[in-house]
Motif scaffolding. Sequence first.
Motif, mmCIF file in Angstrom:
data_model
loop_
_atom_site.group_PDB
_atom_site.id
_atom_site.type_symbol
_atom_site.label_atom_id
_atom_site.label_comp_id
_atom_site.label_asym_id
_atom_site.label_seq_id
_atom_site.Cartn_x
_atom_site.Cartn_y
_atom_site.Cartn_z
ATOM 1 N N GLN A 18 0.874 -1.166 0.000
ATOM 2 C CA GLN A 18 0.000 0.000 0.000
ATOM 3 C C GLN A 18 0.914 1.220 0.000
ATOM 4 O O GLN A 18 1.616 1.477 0.981
ATOM 5 C CB GLN A 18 -0.905 0.018 1.233
ATOM 6 C CG GLN A 18 -1.808 1.254 1.302
ATOM 7 C CD GLN A 18 -2.674 1.251 2.539
ATOM 8 O OE1 GLN A 18 -3.331 0.257 2.833
ATOM 9 N NE2 GLN A 18 -2.675 2.369 3.267
ATOM 10 N N VAL A 19 0.922 1.956 -1.088
ATOM 11 C CA VAL A 19 1.864 3.063 -1.255
ATOM 12 C C VAL A 19 1.102 4.381 -1.320
ATOM 13 O O VAL A 19 0.191 4.552 -2.140
ATOM 14 C CB VAL A 19 2.710 2.898 -2.538
ATOM 15 C CG1 VAL A 19 3.712 4.043 -2.664
ATOM 16 C CG2 VAL A 19 3.444 1.554 -2.519
ATOM 17 N N ASP A 20 1.480 5.307 -0.443
ATOM 18 C CA ASP A 20 0.945 6.664 -0.453
ATOM 19 C C ASP A 20 2.043 7.622 -0.883
ATOM 20 O O ASP A 20 3.239 7.362 -0.660
ATOM 21 C CB ASP A 20 0.453 7.070 0.939
ATOM 22 C CG ASP A 20 -0.723 6.222 1.424
ATOM 23 O OD1 ASP A 20 -1.417 5.639 0.568
ATOM 24 O OD2 ASP A 20 -0.922 6.145 2.645
ATOM 25 N N VAL A 21 1.648 8.744 -1.451
ATOM 26 C CA VAL A 21 2.587 9.805 -1.823
ATOM 27 C C VAL A 21 2.052 11.133 -1.299
ATOM 28 O O VAL A 21 0.864 11.444 -1.486
ATOM 29 C CB VAL A 21 2.782 9.897 -3.357
ATOM 30 C CG1 VAL A 21 3.609 11.131 -3.728
ATOM 31 C CG2 VAL A 21 3.454 8.643 -3.893
ATOM 32 N N ILE A 22 2.909 11.891 -0.658
ATOM 33 C CA ILE A 22 2.595 13.264 -0.243
ATOM 34 C C ILE A 22 3.470 14.175 -1.096
ATOM 35 O O ILE A 22 4.702 14.052 -1.080
ATOM 36 C CB ILE A 22 2.895 13.482 1.247
ATOM 37 C CG1 ILE A 22 2.065 12.531 2.115
ATOM 38 C CG2 ILE A 22 2.645 14.926 1.647
ATOM 39 C CD1 ILE A 22 2.482 12.511 3.582
ATOM 40 N N CYS A 23 2.839 15.082 -1.856
ATOM 41 C CA CYS A 23 3.620 15.899 -2.789
ATOM 42 C C CYS A 23 3.023 17.298 -2.895
ATOM 43 O O CYS A 23 2.040 17.632 -2.229
ATOM 44 C CB CYS A 23 3.664 15.234 -4.158
ATOM 45 S SG CYS A 23 2.044 15.091 -4.975
ATOM 46 N N LEU A 24 3.636 18.116 -3.765
ATOM 47 C CA LEU A 24 3.151 19.470 -4.008
ATOM 48 C C LEU A 24 1.888 19.458 -4.862
ATOM 49 O O LEU A 24 1.587 18.483 -5.564
ATOM 50 C CB LEU A 24 4.219 20.289 -4.727
ATOM 51 C CG LEU A 24 5.429 20.791 -3.921
ATOM 52 C CD1 LEU A 24 6.370 21.539 -4.841
ATOM 53 C CD2 LEU A 24 4.996 21.680 -2.757
ATOM 54 N N PRO A 74 -6.568 16.732 -8.986
ATOM 55 C CA PRO A 74 -7.308 16.730 -7.720
ATOM 56 C C PRO A 74 -6.376 16.639 -6.508
ATOM 57 O O PRO A 74 -5.245 16.170 -6.620
ATOM 58 C CB PRO A 74 -8.179 15.486 -7.840
ATOM 59 C CG PRO A 74 -7.448 14.588 -8.796
ATOM 60 C CD PRO A 74 -6.794 15.502 -9.776
ATOM 61 N N ARG A 75 -6.894 17.072 -5.375
ATOM 62 C CA ARG A 75 -6.082 17.013 -4.153
ATOM 63 C C ARG A 75 -5.761 15.569 -3.786
ATOM 64 O O ARG A 75 -4.640 15.269 -3.383
ATOM 65 C CB ARG A 75 -6.832 17.692 -3.004
ATOM 66 C CG ARG A 75 -6.029 17.757 -1.711
ATOM 67 C CD ARG A 75 -6.655 18.726 -0.721
ATOM 68 N NE ARG A 75 -5.869 18.762 0.503
ATOM 69 C CZ ARG A 75 -6.130 18.034 1.583
ATOM 70 N NH1 ARG A 75 -7.163 17.205 1.580
ATOM 71 N NH2 ARG A 75 -5.376 18.127 2.658
ATOM 72 N N ARG A 76 -6.727 14.694 -3.966
ATOM 73 C CA ARG A 76 -6.507 13.266 -3.719
ATOM 74 C C ARG A 76 -6.689 12.517 -5.027
ATOM 75 O O ARG A 76 -7.613 12.807 -5.796
ATOM 76 C CB ARG A 76 -7.482 12.736 -2.663
ATOM 77 C CG ARG A 76 -7.271 13.340 -1.283
ATOM 78 C CD ARG A 76 -8.258 12.772 -0.268
ATOM 79 N NE ARG A 76 -8.122 13.399 1.028
ATOM 80 C CZ ARG A 76 -7.260 13.018 1.963
ATOM 81 N NH1 ARG A 76 -6.479 11.980 1.728
ATOM 82 N NH2 ARG A 76 -7.188 13.642 3.123
ATOM 83 N N ARG A 80 -2.002 15.679 -2.683
ATOM 84 C CA ARG A 80 -1.313 16.912 -3.082
ATOM 85 C C ARG A 80 -1.610 17.991 -2.056
ATOM 86 O O ARG A 80 -2.770 18.369 -1.854
ATOM 87 C CB ARG A 80 -1.764 17.339 -4.481
ATOM 88 C CG ARG A 80 -1.418 16.305 -5.554
ATOM 89 C CD ARG A 80 -1.871 16.753 -6.951
ATOM 90 N NE ARG A 80 -1.431 15.778 -7.948
ATOM 91 C CZ ARG A 80 -2.178 14.767 -8.402
ATOM 92 N NH1 ARG A 80 -3.407 14.600 -7.920
ATOM 93 N NH2 ARG A 80 -1.707 13.931 -9.307
ATOM 94 N N LEU A 81 -0.564 18.502 -1.429
ATOM 95 C CA LEU A 81 -0.722 19.527 -0.409
ATOM 96 C C LEU A 81 -0.991 20.879 -1.055
ATOM 97 O O LEU A 81 -0.584 21.126 -2.195
ATOM 98 C CB LEU A 81 0.530 19.591 0.464
ATOM 99 C CG LEU A 81 0.885 18.299 1.216
ATOM 100 C CD1 LEU A 81 2.118 18.508 2.085
ATOM 101 C CD2 LEU A 81 -0.291 17.826 2.060
ATOM 102 N N PRO A 82 -1.664 21.779 -0.352
ATOM 103 C CA PRO A 82 -2.030 23.085 -0.921
ATOM 104 C C PRO A 82 -0.848 24.056 -0.960
ATOM 105 O O PRO A 82 -0.867 25.142 -0.369
ATOM 106 C CB PRO A 82 -3.131 23.573 0.029
ATOM 107 C CG PRO A 82 -2.792 22.946 1.342
ATOM 108 C CD PRO A 82 -2.227 21.579 1.005
#
Length: 391
Positions: free
Chosen positions: A34-40, A46-48, A58-60
């Motif tokens: 299960q792979v998540d990514v937090i990015c710009l 979309p945000r998700r 995607r962070l704001p």
Amino acid sequence: MAISKRLCHVLHGPYLTDPRVRREAEALAELGWQVDVICLHEPGKPRRDVVNGVSVLRLPLARKRGSVLRYIFEYVAFLLLATLVLTVRIGKRYRVIHVNNMPDFLVFAALLPKLFGTKVVLDVHDPMPELFQSKYGLGKDSFVVRFLRWQLKWSMRFADAVITVSEEMRKLLNAVVPGLKVWVVMNLPNSSFVRTGQISESERFVSRNGFRLLYTGTVAERYGVRVAVEAMPKLRELIPGVSLRIVGSGDQLEELRTLAQDLGVSDCIEFCGTLPWTEIPKLIRESDLGISILLKDPHTDLCFTNKVVEYVTCGLPTVVSRTLTSEAYYSEEIVRFVEPGDVESFISAVVELYRDPDLRKKMSRNGIALSDRWNWETEKSKYVELIESLA
């Protein structure tokens, strides 16, 4: 889903246009992680999102090029937001958090998860002290550069494992923290990219009007794209139908548009902007010569540019600046070296290759042969082995 199969990538950048992070994330997703990514933030996205089995948040916050202070603000803001997300997600119990520089100190976003047993990987794509020297003309003993070396050292010590992109970068990092094991996972294209980018010799070297040069990547001074633009008036005299396609964005883009107009060559230079990584093979098929003409400085001397390996393994003859890393990995049998920042050297190389299709064919064959041992499938096994050992 088993707890041992959860991993989070943290990336201060857009996910969709970063082939290295995408390959790493998707390699694990294919194996059941299960792979998540937090990015710009990425405009129009979309945000998700879910991309090939990878969950993307995607962070704001969007990347804006500017001064040192602007970058510091952006890095710190992203660090705080990523820290907040990882803290809220503490219940997910990630087994590994994979942090991609820059900045290096982004690893500290994983401080709380690390205290609860999560392993932290620092992936050093670029040498941050050397990059700031190059980008802002800073001396190696300036306060900013000394601070960047200090934060790199402590970021590496905080991480449970450190990855980088080349042997030259590994040597640099080992000089910062002697004795620390640094894994090298090269930034190489996968076989589907190479297959899509390759065409037969009869198609690539068919006689046709025109001769297209291709540049893909960041459009900034240190990457030497201006050299190619300045060369176009002379190349136009020597090569019928010559054209230059520039794919990418950066802080020098508008300057080069203006320069092309001033030189009277805007009609034979195409500025494409940023395109999805998946479109690059098509551009390679449509081109006669790839270019990667870095200027020489402490940062570019250490650059292992993914564009060169993409070009050559797809069989595209390529002109490359002579730097420490390029000479360590390539020979004149595969690429044509030019002197960094030298317009006449670049013109000479392009004209020579235009006039010698047999030489281009030889380079193309040698580059394609290189793909048998230089490919993401080989590097993927190294990466998966490391992640599995940590989990």
